[in-house]
Scaffold this motif. Structure first.
Motif, PDB file in Angstrom:
ATOM      1  N   PHE A 164       8.067   7.359  -9.833  1.00 16.86           N
ATOM      2  CA  PHE A 164       7.171   7.363  -8.981  1.00 16.86           C
ATOM      3  C   PHE A 164       7.448   6.527  -7.736  1.00 16.86           C
ATOM      4  N   VAL A 165       6.860   6.928  -6.495  1.00 16.17           N
ATOM      5  CA  VAL A 165       6.813   6.041  -5.333  1.00 16.17           C
ATOM      6  C   VAL A 165       5.436   5.580  -5.096  1.00 16.17           C
ATOM      7  N   THR A 166       4.881   4.434  -4.883  1.00 14.48           N
ATOM      8  CA  THR A 166       3.745   4.197  -4.309  1.00 14.48           C
ATOM      9  C   THR A 166       3.623   3.538  -3.015  1.00 14.48           C
ATOM     10  N   VAL A 167       2.675   3.983  -2.265  1.00 13.09           N
ATOM     11  CA  VAL A 167       2.570   3.398  -0.880  1.00 13.09           C
ATOM     12  C   VAL A 167       1.236   2.561  -0.611  1.00 13.09           C
ATOM     13  N   TYR A 168       1.435   1.490   0.091  1.00 15.55           N
ATOM     14  CA  TYR A 168       0.397   0.843   0.418  1.00 15.55           C
ATOM     15  C   TYR A 168       0.291   0.359   1.823  1.00 15.55           C
ATOM     16  N   ALA A 169      -0.820   1.035   2.649  1.00 12.95           N
ATOM     17  CA  ALA A 169      -0.672   1.145   3.961  1.00 12.95           C
ATOM     18  C   ALA A 169      -1.836   0.195   4.384  1.00 12.95           C
ATOM     19  N   HIS A 170      -1.806   0.022   5.855  1.00 12.87           N
ATOM     20  CA  HIS A 170      -2.792  -0.709   6.896  1.00 12.87           C
ATOM     21  C   HIS A 170      -2.916  -2.119   6.374  1.00 12.87           C
ATOM     22  N   LEU A 171      -1.830  -2.818   5.784  1.00 11.64           N
ATOM     23  CA  LEU A 171      -2.113  -4.074   5.392  1.00 11.64           C
ATOM     24  C   LEU A 171      -2.088  -4.950   6.499  1.00 11.64           C
ATOM     25  N   ASN A 172      -2.878  -6.259   6.456  1.00 13.51           N
ATOM     26  CA  ASN A 172      -3.160  -6.968   7.460  1.00 13.51           C
ATOM     27  C   ASN A 172      -1.644  -7.948   7.432  1.00 13.51           C
ATOM     28  N   ARG A 173      -1.280  -8.059   6.399  1.00 15.37           N
ATOM     29  CA  ARG A 173       0.068  -8.920   6.236  1.00 15.37           C
ATOM     30  C   ARG A 173       0.774  -8.354   4.814  1.00 15.37           C
ATOM     31  N   ARG A 174       2.162  -8.698   5.155  1.00 18.10           N
ATOM     32  CA  ARG A 174       3.112  -8.159   4.052  1.00 18.10           C
ATOM     33  C   ARG A 174       3.733  -9.123   3.276  1.00 18.10           C
ATOM     34  N   ASN A 175       3.598  -9.171   2.323  1.00 17.77           N
ATOM     35  CA  ASN A 175       4.358 -10.512   1.465  1.00 17.77           C
ATOM     36  C   ASN A 175       5.795 -10.279   0.623  1.00 17.77           C
ATOM     37  N   VAL A 176       6.268  -9.022   0.956  1.00 16.08           N
ATOM     38  CA  VAL A 176       7.376  -8.786  -0.037  1.00 16.08           C
ATOM     39  C   VAL A 176       8.409  -8.003   1.117  1.00 16.08           C
ATOM     40  N   ALA A 177       9.673  -8.041   0.792  1.00 15.99           N
ATOM     41  CA  ALA A 177      10.831  -7.381   1.774  1.00 15.99           C
ATOM     42  C   ALA A 177      11.641  -6.452   0.835  1.00 15.99           C
ATOM     43  N   LYS A 178      12.262  -5.599   1.495  1.00 16.58           N
ATOM     44  CA  LYS A 178      12.989  -4.574   0.857  1.00 16.58           C
ATOM     45  C   LYS A 178      14.058  -4.906  -0.092  1.00 16.58           C
ATOM     46  N   GLY A 179      13.947  -4.262  -1.401  1.00 13.53           N
ATOM     47  CA  GLY A 179      14.748  -4.679  -2.221  1.00 13.53           C
ATOM     48  C   GLY A 179      14.319  -5.741  -3.200  1.00 13.53           C
ATOM     49  N   GLN A 180      13.171  -6.393  -3.144  1.00 13.44           N
ATOM     50  CA  GLN A 180      12.618  -7.285  -3.999  1.00 13.44           C
ATOM     51  C   GLN A 180      12.101  -6.676  -5.092  1.00 13.44           C
ATOM     52  N   MET A 181      12.292  -7.404  -6.266  1.00 11.26           N
ATOM     53  CA  MET A 181      12.058  -6.896  -7.477  1.00 11.26           C
ATOM     54  C   MET A 181      10.375  -7.452  -7.960  1.00 11.26           C
ATOM     55  N   LEU A 182       9.632  -6.392  -8.160  1.00 14.90           N
ATOM     56  CA  LEU A 182       8.296  -6.896  -8.460  1.00 14.90           C
ATOM     57  C   LEU A 182       7.846  -6.626 -10.070  1.00 14.90           C
ATOM     58  N   LYS A 183       6.798  -7.275 -10.322  1.00 14.79           N
ATOM     59  CA  LYS A 183       6.400  -7.467 -11.733  1.00 14.79           C
ATOM     60  C   LYS A 183       4.661  -6.696 -11.402  1.00 14.79           C
ATOM     61  N   GLN A 184       4.443  -5.855 -12.430  1.00 14.19           N
ATOM     62  CA  GLN A 184       2.880  -5.551 -12.260  1.00 14.19           C
ATOM     63  C   GLN A 184       1.961  -6.512 -11.882  1.00 14.19           C
ATOM     64  N   GLY A 185       0.979  -6.343 -10.907  1.00 11.76           N
ATOM     65  CA  GLY A 185       0.183  -7.449 -10.615  1.00 11.76           C
ATOM     66  C   GLY A 185       0.556  -8.290  -9.441  1.00 11.76           C
ATOM     67  N   ASP A 186       1.711  -8.331  -9.068  1.00  7.51           N
ATOM     68  CA  ASP A 186       2.289  -9.336  -8.006  1.00  7.51           C
ATOM     69  C   ASP A 186       1.689  -8.763  -6.737  1.00  7.51           C
ATOM     70  N   VAL A 187       1.280  -9.644  -5.817  1.00  8.45           N
ATOM     71  CA  VAL A 187       0.379  -9.673  -4.725  1.00  8.45           C
ATOM     72  C   VAL A 187       1.576  -9.255  -3.493  1.00  8.45           C
ATOM     73  N   ILE A 188       1.542  -7.898  -3.077  1.00  6.64           N
ATOM     74  CA  ILE A 188       2.511  -7.639  -2.165  1.00  6.64           C
ATOM     75  C   ILE A 188       1.933  -7.754  -0.636  1.00  6.64           C
ATOM     76  N   GLY A 189       0.714  -8.083  -0.536  1.00 10.12           N
ATOM     77  CA  GLY A 189       0.263  -8.159   0.860  1.00 10.12           C
ATOM     78  C   GLY A 189      -1.274  -8.263   0.828  1.00 10.12           C
ATOM     79  N   LYS A 190      -1.867  -8.303   1.932  1.00  9.68           N
ATOM     80  CA  LYS A 190      -3.391  -8.429   2.290  1.00  9.68           C
ATOM     81  C   LYS A 190      -3.898  -7.347   3.003  1.00  9.68           C
ATOM     82  N   MET A 191      -5.308  -6.999   2.551  1.00 10.06           N
ATOM     83  CA  MET A 191      -5.718  -5.978   3.264  1.00 10.06           C
ATOM     84  C   MET A 191      -6.086  -6.181   4.556  1.00 10.06           C
ATOM     85  N   GLY A 192      -5.883  -5.184   5.357  1.00 16.56           N
ATOM     86  CA  GLY A 192      -6.187  -5.090   6.655  1.00 16.56           C
ATOM     87  C   GLY A 192      -6.518  -3.829   7.322  1.00 16.56           C
TER      88      GLY A 192
END
Length: 251
Positions: free
Chosen positions: A104-132
């Motif tokens: 699956f691919v998930t999309v998180y849009a309209h963020l005020n700030r992004r905390n992650v970069a392309k290729g970064q490995m994530l664990k469930q619950g990691d903060v990827i950005g802030k709502m905006g």
């Protein structure tokens, strides 16, 4: 005659190859559809907030769900994965695409700030950005999409995220870190609460813990060298009832 037979055999072979390719594509697409029905009862909600729009509205053009909340509300990745894209779009604003092992691919849009970069490995619950409210957004919210196999511009493989997150109607509140369980959701602490505790009591680092079969608050507290009341207070629990896949914050 020999040339005729040769051309005839070539035509049959080509027809068989085309048929196999067609059936293979259909099988892959069907497998993706089946996955949507049986997988990911452990996905978590990506943000604190109130459901402001659901899948399929706006004459079917809305291919996700909207969670309205406060500016800079933490956005969590719903499952382990790798960042496929992280950039600014005129429509999505600050947006992050995550590819998951379940295809699956998930999309998180309209963020005020992004905390992650392309290729970064994530664990469930990691903060990827802030709502905006970046891009084409009329208010502060997270626009969240789920796609089988891949994200495409025409959103051919989009599906209703509530099939993977749990059912929630417009006007209902959801919490980041909640794991779905059929059509209901399990109360758990939000990451916003985690950050508030970290800012007021930085000497007490916290971890996320996913409840397993057979766990009790007592066994979890003992394992973390803390008390049941501390775990309950940290997670706003009013009873000792916990269930598998529930996300708890623990010292």
């Amino acid at each position: 005659m020999r040339d005729y037979i040769k051309r005839f055999l070539i035509a049959i072979i080509m027809a068989l190859c085309v048929s196999l390719l067609f059936l293979g594509g259909k099988h892959s697409e069907a497998a993706g559809t089946q996955d949507a029905e049986v997988i990911n009862d452990h996905w978590i909600w990506p943000a604190d907030g109130i459901i402001s729009d659901t899948y399929g509205t706006r004459q079917g053009r809305h291919k996700g769900i909207d969670i309205a909340g406060r500016i800079d509300t933490p956005i969590l990745v719903v499952e382990d994965g790798v960042v496929e894209k992280s950039y600014y779009s005129n429509t999505y604003g600050n947006v992050v695409f995550v590819k998951h092992p379940s295809h699956f691919v998930t999309v998180y849009a309209h963020l005020n700030r992004r905390n992650v970069a392309k290729g970064q490995m994530l664990k469930q619950g990691d903060v990827i950005g802030k709502m905006g409210r970046t891009g084409q957004a009329t208010g502060t919210h997270l626009h969240f999409e789920a796609h089988q196999l891949e994200w495409r511009y025409d959103k051919k493989f989009a599906l209703d995220p509530e099939k993977l997150l749990g059912k929630a109607n417009v006007g209902e509140s959801v919490q980041a870190g909640i794991a779905s369980m059929g059509d209901s959701v399990l109360a758990a602490s939000s990451l916003l609460r985690l950050q508030q505790n970290e800012s007021t009591n930085s000497s007490q680092p916290l971890d996320k813990y996913m409840v397993k079969e057979g766990d009790t608050l007592s066994s979890i507290a003992q394992r973390q060298n803390t008390t049941v009341s501390a775990v309950k207070n940290l997670n706003h629990l009013t009873s000792d009832l916990i269930k598998p896949n529930q996300i708890l914050m623990v010292p």
